[in-house]
Design an enzyme around this catalytic site. Structure first.
Site, PDB file in Angstrom:
ATOM      1  N   ASN A  23       0.802  -1.220   0.000  1.00  0.00           N
ATOM      2  CA  ASN A  23       0.000   0.000   0.000  1.00  0.00           C
ATOM      3  C   ASN A  23       0.838   1.275   0.000  1.00  0.00           C
ATOM      4  OD1 ASN A  23      -2.238  -1.569  -0.102  1.00  0.00           O
ATOM      5  ND2 ASN A  23      -2.939  -1.158   1.991  1.00  0.00           N
ATOM      6  N   ARG A  93      -8.220  -1.757  -7.815  1.00  0.00           N
ATOM      7  CA  ARG A  93      -8.909  -0.489  -7.516  1.00  0.00           C
ATOM      8  C   ARG A  93      -7.940   0.652  -7.278  1.00  0.00           C
ATOM      9  NH1 ARG A  93     -13.993  -0.724  -6.111  1.00  0.00           N
ATOM     10  NH2 ARG A  93     -13.720   1.170  -4.919  1.00  0.00           N
ATOM     11  N   CYS A 117     -16.832  -4.055  -4.990  1.00  0.00           N
ATOM     12  CA  CYS A 117     -15.778  -5.047  -4.789  1.00  0.00           C
ATOM     13  C   CYS A 117     -16.202  -6.008  -3.702  1.00  0.00           C
ATOM     14  CB  CYS A 117     -14.455  -4.356  -4.540  1.00  0.00           C
ATOM     15  SG  CYS A 117     -13.789  -4.401  -2.928  1.00  0.00           S
ATOM     16  N   ARG A 122     -17.221   0.658  -1.685  1.00  0.00           N
ATOM     17  CA  ARG A 122     -15.999   1.433  -1.912  1.00  0.00           C
ATOM     18  C   ARG A 122     -16.131   2.556  -2.944  1.00  0.00           C
ATOM     19  NH1 ARG A 122     -10.973  -2.709  -1.596  1.00  0.00           N
ATOM     20  NH2 ARG A 122      -9.882  -0.858  -0.912  1.00  0.00           N
ATOM     21  N   VAL A 328     -14.785  -0.671   9.062  1.00  0.00           N
ATOM     22  CA  VAL A 328     -14.311   0.078   7.888  1.00  0.00           C
ATOM     23  C   VAL A 328     -15.036  -0.329   6.608  1.00  0.00           C
ATOM     24  CG1 VAL A 328     -12.287   0.712   6.506  1.00  0.00           C
ATOM     25  CG2 VAL A 328     -12.055   0.412   8.983  1.00  0.00           C
TER      26      VAL A 328
HETATM   27  C1  UD1 Z   1      -6.896   1.423   1.524  1.00  0.00           C
HETATM   28  C2  UD1 Z   1      -5.990   0.229   1.398  1.00  0.00           C
HETATM   29  C3  UD1 Z   1      -6.707  -1.040   1.861  1.00  0.00           C
HETATM   30  C4  UD1 Z   1      -7.285  -0.844   3.262  1.00  0.00           C
HETATM   31  C5  UD1 Z   1      -8.107   0.432   3.337  1.00  0.00           C
HETATM   32  C6  UD1 Z   1      -8.548   0.773   4.753  1.00  0.00           C
HETATM   33  C7  UD1 Z   1      -4.565   0.822  -0.447  1.00  0.00           C
HETATM   34  C8  UD1 Z   1      -4.154   0.588  -1.859  1.00  0.00           C
HETATM   35  N1  UD1 Z   1      -5.582   0.093   0.015  1.00  0.00           N
HETATM   36  O1  UD1 Z   1      -8.011   1.222   0.648  1.00  0.00           O
HETATM   37  O2  UD1 Z   1      -5.763  -2.095   1.870  1.00  0.00           O
HETATM   38  O3  UD1 Z   1      -8.109  -1.930   3.597  1.00  0.00           O
HETATM   39  O4  UD1 Z   1      -7.335   1.551   2.861  1.00  0.00           O
HETATM   40  O5  UD1 Z   1      -7.462   0.876   5.601  1.00  0.00           O
HETATM   41  O6  UD1 Z   1      -3.951   1.602   0.246  1.00  0.00           O
HETATM   42  N2  UD1 Z   1     -14.921   5.854   1.333  1.00  0.00           N
HETATM   43  C9  UD1 Z   1     -15.957   6.659   0.934  1.00  0.00           C
HETATM   44  N3  UD1 Z   1     -15.738   7.564  -0.081  1.00  0.00           N
HETATM   45  C10 UD1 Z   1     -14.527   7.688  -0.700  1.00  0.00           C
HETATM   46  C11 UD1 Z   1     -13.474   6.850  -0.275  1.00  0.00           C
HETATM   47  C12 UD1 Z   1     -13.700   5.942   0.746  1.00  0.00           C
HETATM   48  O7  UD1 Z   1     -17.059   6.584   1.466  1.00  0.00           O
HETATM   49  O8  UD1 Z   1     -14.401   8.525  -1.616  1.00  0.00           O
HETATM   50  C13 UD1 Z   1     -15.143   4.852   2.423  1.00  0.00           C
HETATM   51  C14 UD1 Z   1     -14.960   3.390   1.981  1.00  0.00           C
HETATM   52  O9  UD1 Z   1     -16.140   2.880   1.405  1.00  0.00           O
HETATM   53  C15 UD1 Z   1     -14.594   2.715   3.269  1.00  0.00           C
HETATM   54  C16 UD1 Z   1     -13.802   3.799   4.021  1.00  0.00           C
HETATM   55  O10 UD1 Z   1     -14.099   5.019   3.379  1.00  0.00           O
HETATM   56  O11 UD1 Z   1     -15.732   2.389   4.013  1.00  0.00           O
HETATM   57  C17 UD1 Z   1     -12.304   3.597   4.011  1.00  0.00           C
HETATM   58  O12 UD1 Z   1     -11.873   3.331   2.699  1.00  0.00           O
HETATM   59  P1  UD1 Z   1     -10.484   3.835   2.136  1.00  0.00           P
HETATM   60  O13 UD1 Z   1      -9.587   4.254   3.255  1.00  0.00           O
HETATM   61  O14 UD1 Z   1     -10.719   4.810   1.044  1.00  0.00           O
HETATM   62  O15 UD1 Z   1      -9.907   2.500   1.483  1.00  0.00           O
HETATM   63  P2  UD1 Z   1      -8.939   2.438   0.260  1.00  0.00           P
HETATM   64  O16 UD1 Z   1      -8.132   3.684   0.226  1.00  0.00           O
HETATM   65  O17 UD1 Z   1      -9.690   2.031  -0.957  1.00  0.00           O
END
Ligand code: UD1
Length: 423
Positions: A23, A93, A117, A122, A328
């Protein structure tokens, strides 16, 4: 399709090295788009997601190479295509991480919208909201995010959910924006800090990475750099849990214990003896069975969602019962049904799993569903009586470098089948 076969019942005992963090390396490779010269990245793990990233950058015109020290060389000065196609985004993603750098450096991007996913919906709304606040014009059409901007402008952005890649995308966009950007409620994950350090080594001006407020003073240009990627805390944690579940001894070298405090706290609570140095962690169970530990996932520095499946597997064979709460992602319990096929006693209720430790698991054929879920199935296989065959291991190869070699080095009986025996 490849499968992994594990013969359970052999306590682990040995030393391994942590690989570079998946990551961290993904955003760092994408951030090379921002540089006016070549970047040399070391401690790059050999993972499917890294291959996908290289493919993505390569089809944009980025030149990639590997030097004699096995460092990855990235020269994005010839980038001439601003599209991240669906075919690549659907397999990874994190491809969304090209959006910020492309808009900041080239004023345009066309990035496929990631779909749903296995672990949840997400969305990427916060990535888009932040870029719009910086002046990007965004349209979602034909399944693609179309973004355009002249030079981005600094902005104050308040994220209403903590998002790791969202924070990273906006930080990468802001480093070349005109003026100051403040990201509030920013993710504090060590990988965000590593990306900030990489950007700083290119000449970016960033303060507060690792806290919930990141301030970025935009600069006119960034230069090429050399950088070593942070060790992988999730890989480290996974091998330590493997040691704990088997009652064994595992030492992980070349790691960063300061990135794993919540996980180490839980391993201690589970009865592990831990020796922690500046860059190693040694866990020893002295043959004991772990105690069940309650887990509640949340953004860093709390317990990571990427370690939830592994601790669910640990609890499945632990002494006592424990509650695992996933805060999460809404659907991150795909491993539970598979663990139950091995004999685990788990009751699911919404985002909570009640796990009652059983004395024994029994090997069975299993199906991997996502990256960390697959890892938890391998861990369960290490303690299950008989053989466990885990199908669809391509999920594991996305994020674990040479997992069977590393486990074999610790004494596990594990091998890979090129194709599954039962279709
Ligand atoms: C990253 C990590 C993943 C980890 C996750 C949480 C990478 C490549 N992947 O994923 O391994 O499991 O962090 O620690 O670094 N959300 C929204 N709107 C957005 C973006 C996110 O509502 O625009 C929500 C998501 O649905 C989720 C939460 O925020 O419930 C956290 O997601 P996020 O931290 O964005 O995960 P990733 O960055 O995709």
């Amino acid at each position: 399709m490849a499968a992994i076969v594990v013969e359970g019942g052999h306590p682990l005992d040995g030393d391994i090295h942590a690989s570079g963090a998946k990551n961290a390396v993904l955003p760092i490779l994408m951030a090379c788009i921002l540089a006016d010269g070549p970047c040399e990245i070391s401690n790059v793990p050999y993972l499917q997601d890294v291959t996908t990233t290289n493919e993505l950058l390569g089809q944009m015109g980025v030149e990639l190479g590997i030097n004699e020290k096995m460092h990855v060389l990235v020269d994005a000065t010839a980038l001439n295509n601003h599209c991240a196609p669906y075919e690549l985004v659907k397999t990874m993603r994190a491809s969304i991480l090209v959006l910020g750098p492309l808009v900041a450096r080239h004023g345009q991007a066309r990035v496929s919208l990631p779909g749903g996913c296995a672990i949840g919906s997400r969305p990427v709304n916060l990535h888009l909201m932040g870029l719009e606040a910086m002046g990007a014009r965004i349209e979602v059409r034909d399944g693609y995010i179309h973004a355009r901007a002249d030079r981005l402008k600094g902005a104050r952005i308040v994220l209403d959910t903590v998002t790791v890649t969202g924070t990273e995308n906006l930080m990468m966009a802001a480093v070349l924006a005109k003026g100051t950007t403040v990201i509030e409620n920013a993710a504090m994950e060590p990988e965000v800090v590593d990306l900030a350090r990489f950007l700083q080594s290119m000449g970016a001006r960033i303060e507060g990475a690792g806290t919930s407020t990141i301030t970025i003073e935009g600069v006119d240009e960034l230069h090429g750099t050399e950088y070593a990627v942070l060790p992988d805390r999730i890989e480290t944690g996974t091998f330590l849990v493997a040691g704990a579940m088997t009652g064994g001894r595992v030492r992980v070298n070349a790691t960063r214990p300061d990135t794993l405090e919540a996980v180490l706290g839980k391993l201690h609570e589970a009865g592990a003896e831990l020796e922690i140095g500046e860059n190693f962690i040694e866990l020893n169970m002295h043959g004991r069975r772990p105690r069940a530990v309650d887990i509640a996932t949340a953004p860093f520095p709390a317990f990571p969602t990427d370690m939830q499946a592994q601790f669910t597997a640990l609890n499945a064979i632990a002494e006592g019962a424990a509650q695992v709460v996933e805060n999460v992602f809404e659907n991150r319990f795909m491993h539970v049904q598979e663990l139950m096929r091995l004999g685990a006693d788990i009751r699911l209720n919404g985002n909570t799993a009640m796990v009652r430790g059983v004395d024994k698991l029994y090997g069975a054929p299993l199906m991997a569903t996502d990256l960390r879920a697959s890892a938890s199935l391998v861990l369960a296989g290490l303690v299950a009586e008989g053989e466990t065959v885990i199908d669809r291991v391509y999920h594991i190869d996305r994020g674990y470098e040479c997992i069977e070699e590393k486990l074999a080095q610790l004494g596990a009986r594990i091998r890979r089948l090129p194709t599954t025996r039962a279709a």
